[in-house]
Design a protein around this motif. Structure first.
Motif, PDB file in Angstrom:
ATOM      1  N   THR A  55       0.827  -1.209   0.000  1.00  0.00           N
ATOM      2  CA  THR A  55       0.000   0.000   0.000  1.00  0.00           C
ATOM      3  C   THR A  55       0.855   1.250   0.000  1.00  0.00           C
ATOM      4  N   PHE A  56       1.807   1.334   0.911  1.00  0.00           N
ATOM      5  CA  PHE A  56       2.596   2.560   1.021  1.00  0.00           C
ATOM      6  C   PHE A  56       3.688   2.651  -0.045  1.00  0.00           C
ATOM      7  N   SER A  57       4.223   1.523  -0.481  1.00  0.00           N
ATOM      8  CA  SER A  57       5.216   1.592  -1.567  1.00  0.00           C
ATOM      9  C   SER A  57       4.553   2.028  -2.874  1.00  0.00           C
ATOM     10  N   THR A  58       3.346   1.541  -3.137  1.00  0.00           N
ATOM     11  CA  THR A  58       2.638   1.948  -4.351  1.00  0.00           C
ATOM     12  C   THR A  58       2.203   3.404  -4.247  1.00  0.00           C
ATOM     13  N   MET A  59       1.818   3.853  -3.068  1.00  0.00           N
ATOM     14  CA  MET A  59       1.488   5.266  -2.880  1.00  0.00           C
ATOM     15  C   MET A  59       2.690   6.150  -3.226  1.00  0.00           C
ATOM     16  N   GLY A  60       3.870   5.736  -2.769  1.00  0.00           N
ATOM     17  CA  GLY A  60       5.081   6.485  -3.106  1.00  0.00           C
ATOM     18  C   GLY A  60       5.345   6.482  -4.595  1.00  0.00           C
ATOM     19  N   HIS A  61       5.081   5.345  -5.249  1.00  0.00           N
ATOM     20  CA  HIS A  61       5.292   5.228  -6.690  1.00  0.00           C
ATOM     21  C   HIS A  61       4.328   6.130  -7.460  1.00  0.00           C
ATOM     22  N   VAL A  62       3.080   6.150  -7.034  1.00  0.00           N
ATOM     23  CA  VAL A  62       2.080   7.007  -7.684  1.00  0.00           C
ATOM     24  C   VAL A  62       2.420   8.481  -7.478  1.00  0.00           C
ATOM     25  N   ALA A  63       2.839   8.838  -6.264  1.00  0.00           N
ATOM     26  CA  ALA A  63       3.179  10.231  -5.966  1.00  0.00           C
ATOM     27  C   ALA A  63       4.370  10.700  -6.805  1.00  0.00           C
ATOM     28  N   LYS A  64       5.322   9.811  -7.064  1.00  0.00           N
ATOM     29  CA  LYS A  64       6.539  10.163  -7.799  1.00  0.00           C
ATOM     30  C   LYS A  64       6.331  10.132  -9.313  1.00  0.00           C
ATOM     31  N   ALA A  65       5.217   9.587  -9.772  1.00  0.00           N
ATOM     32  CA  ALA A  65       5.025   9.337 -11.201  1.00  0.00           C
ATOM     33  C   ALA A  65       5.107  10.591 -12.055  1.00  0.00           C
ATOM     34  N   ASP A  66       4.707  11.758 -11.520  1.00  0.00           N
ATOM     35  CA  ASP A  66       4.736  12.994 -12.321  1.00  0.00           C
ATOM     36  C   ASP A  66       6.065  13.729 -12.209  1.00  0.00           C
ATOM     37  N   GLY A  67       7.071  13.081 -11.615  1.00  0.00           N
ATOM     38  CA  GLY A  67       8.408  13.660 -11.579  1.00  0.00           C
ATOM     39  C   GLY A  67       8.895  14.076 -10.209  1.00  0.00           C
ATOM     40  N   ARG A  68       7.995  14.483  -9.348  1.00  0.00           N
ATOM     41  CA  ARG A  68       8.388  14.900  -8.002  1.00  0.00           C
ATOM     42  C   ARG A  68       7.250  14.619  -7.028  1.00  0.00           C
ATOM     43  N   VAL A  69       7.643  14.436  -5.772  1.00  0.00           N
ATOM     44  CA  VAL A  69       6.653  14.222  -4.717  1.00  0.00           C
ATOM     45  C   VAL A  69       6.384  15.564  -4.047  1.00  0.00           C
ATOM     46  N   SER A  70       5.137  16.015  -4.108  1.00  0.00           N
ATOM     47  CA  SER A  70       4.788  17.326  -3.572  1.00  0.00           C
ATOM     48  C   SER A  70       4.590  17.267  -2.063  1.00  0.00           C
ATOM     49  N   GLU A  71       4.557  18.446  -1.445  1.00  0.00           N
ATOM     50  CA  GLU A  71       4.306  18.512  -0.008  1.00  0.00           C
ATOM     51  C   GLU A  71       2.923  17.969   0.324  1.00  0.00           C
ATOM     52  N   ALA A  72       1.973  18.216  -0.566  1.00  0.00           N
ATOM     53  CA  ALA A  72       0.611  17.718  -0.335  1.00  0.00           C
ATOM     54  C   ALA A  72       0.584  16.192  -0.330  1.00  0.00           C
ATOM     55  N   GLU A  73       1.372  15.573  -1.194  1.00  0.00           N
ATOM     56  CA  GLU A  73       1.408  14.107  -1.258  1.00  0.00           C
ATOM     57  C   GLU A  73       2.088  13.523  -0.025  1.00  0.00           C
ATOM     58  N   ILE A  74       3.145  14.195   0.452  1.00  0.00           N
ATOM     59  CA  ILE A  74       3.796  13.754   1.684  1.00  0.00           C
ATOM     60  C   ILE A  74       2.846  13.897   2.865  1.00  0.00           C
ATOM     61  N   ALA A  75       2.130  15.024   2.904  1.00  0.00           N
ATOM     62  CA  ALA A  75       1.175  15.261   3.984  1.00  0.00           C
ATOM     63  C   ALA A  75       0.051  14.222   3.953  1.00  0.00           C
ATOM     64  N   MET A  76      -0.359  13.835   2.742  1.00  0.00           N
ATOM     65  CA  MET A  76      -1.399  12.819   2.604  1.00  0.00           C
ATOM     66  C   MET A  76      -0.934  11.494   3.196  1.00  0.00           C
ATOM     67  N   ALA A  77       0.307  11.093   2.897  1.00  0.00           N
ATOM     68  CA  ALA A  77       0.839   9.836   3.423  1.00  0.00           C
ATOM     69  C   ALA A  77       0.959   9.896   4.946  1.00  0.00           C
ATOM     70  N   GLN A  78       1.419  11.035   5.464  1.00  0.00           N
ATOM     71  CA  GLN A  78       1.538  11.188   6.915  1.00  0.00           C
ATOM     72  C   GLN A  78       0.173  11.154   7.587  1.00  0.00           C
ATOM     73  N   ALA A  79      -0.817  11.783   6.949  1.00  0.00           N
ATOM     74  CA  ALA A  79      -2.176  11.780   7.500  1.00  0.00           C
ATOM     75  C   ALA A  79      -2.754  10.368   7.521  1.00  0.00           C
ATOM     76  N   ALA A  80      -2.426   9.574   6.489  1.00  0.00           N
ATOM     77  CA  ALA A  80      -2.905   8.189   6.446  1.00  0.00           C
ATOM     78  C   ALA A  80      -2.314   7.382   7.597  1.00  0.00           C
ATOM     79  N   MET A  81      -1.021   7.568   7.866  1.00  0.00           N
ATOM     80  CA  MET A  81      -0.383   6.856   8.978  1.00  0.00           C
ATOM     81  C   MET A  81      -0.998   7.266  10.317  1.00  0.00           C
ATOM     82  N   LYS A  82      -1.287   8.567  10.457  1.00  0.00           N
ATOM     83  CA  LYS A  82      -1.876   9.063  11.689  1.00  0.00           C
ATOM     84  C   LYS A  82      -3.303   8.539  11.852  1.00  0.00           C
ATOM     85  N   ARG A  83      -4.043   8.558  10.752  1.00  0.00           N
ATOM     86  CA  ARG A  83      -5.428   8.090  10.806  1.00  0.00           C
ATOM     87  C   ARG A  83      -5.501   6.609  11.169  1.00  0.00           C
ATOM     88  N   LEU A  84      -4.507   5.852  10.718  1.00  0.00           N
ATOM     89  CA  LEU A  84      -4.460   4.429  11.011  1.00  0.00           C
ATOM     90  C   LEU A  84      -3.858   4.137  12.382  1.00  0.00           C
TER      91      LEU A  84
END
Length: 272
Positions: A55-84
């Protein structure tokens, strides 16, 4: 009964008796297989670990697909970890998996293939997984073409029907829009009156039909059947038995609540 009939045709009375005995044994074995369809403890732990990792490795792959990982995408992943409510150790592992997914060496097809085998094509595990990937793709706006291509690759690899995927994506867009609206009004004075569950959900009639996977032209009986199937599929005990990590049960409970609210919304509209 079928065994007895076949035995009667082949060897008359003795064959009927033998066929009935064999048929009963088959029925008994089938029922046992259904009762024992849940995973063992060790199998559940293996599936849960694999589920978190992919789940999280694919999330990282999807976030990186457009060339860079944005702050919003990092915040989304952190929010998912917190929510879980991940423990410190699980959070460290999830961060490592997210970073691994960003690496050029990450092979998505291989990860998805292993995930499919581990979860045995369980529809609820696949849906949970897809929800996370769609959230990653929509974290900072509509998906870029490269992200859209990856989402299609994920859908095909996990054998998800296109119509089902589109419904899930539609709900993700609605959730993202609702989240943005909530963030925009966060600083406003909150009402002292407690909102009811139906007000909190704020599902439109169209969203309610989409959530249950039914159409306005379907009968009341068909809609009730769809509602009951979804409620059964999202039962917490069943999901844990099939390998869903326990920390993700909150998401399953939220989905169950949404399903109930959607059904009540449709019933109210039809009764009006």
């Amino acid at each position: 009964m079928i065994g007895g009939i076949v035995g009667l045709l082949v060897a008359e009375a003795p064959g009927a008796v033998l066929g009935a005995i064999l048929g009963h044994g088959f029925d008994h074995g089938l029922r046992a297989l259904r009762r024992n369809g849940s995973l063992s403890r060790s199998e559940r732990e293996r599936v849960q670990t694999a589920f978190r990792a992919v789940t999280f490795s694919t999330m990282g792959h999807v976030a990186k697909a457009d060339g860079r990982v944005s702050e919003a995408e990092i915040a989304m992943a952190q929010a998912a970890m917190k929510r879980l409510r991940f423990s410190a150790e699980k959070k460290r592992q999830a961060i490592a998996d997210f970073k691994r997914g960003k690496s050029p060496d990450f092979v998505l097809a291989q990860a998805l293939g292993a995930f499919w085998r581990d979860c045995r094509g369980n529809p609820m595990l696949l849906e949970m997984f897809l929800r996370f990937q769609l959230q990653a793709a929509y974290a900072d706006g509509p998906p870029a073409p490269a992200q859209r291509q990856l989402l299609n690759q994920v859908r095909r690899a996990l054998r998800i029907p296109e119509a089902e995927f589109n419904q899930l994506e539609q709900r993700t867009r609605a959730e993202q829009a609702k989240g943005a609206e909530k963030n925009g009004t966060r600083n406003k004075k909150k009402s002292r009156r407690r909102r009811t569950p139906s007000e909190a959900a704020d599902l439109t009639l169209a969203q309610s039909y989409a959530l249950l996977g039914v159409k306005p032209g379907d009968s009341d009986l068909e809609i009730k059947g769809a509602y009951r199937r979804l409620r059964s599929q999202h039962h917490p005990d069943k999901l844990v038995a099939e390998g869903l990590p326990e920390e993700m049960l909150k998401l399953a409970a939220e989905k169950t609540q949404q399903i109930r609210q959607a059904y009540e919304r449709i019933r109210s509209a039809r009764a009006a």
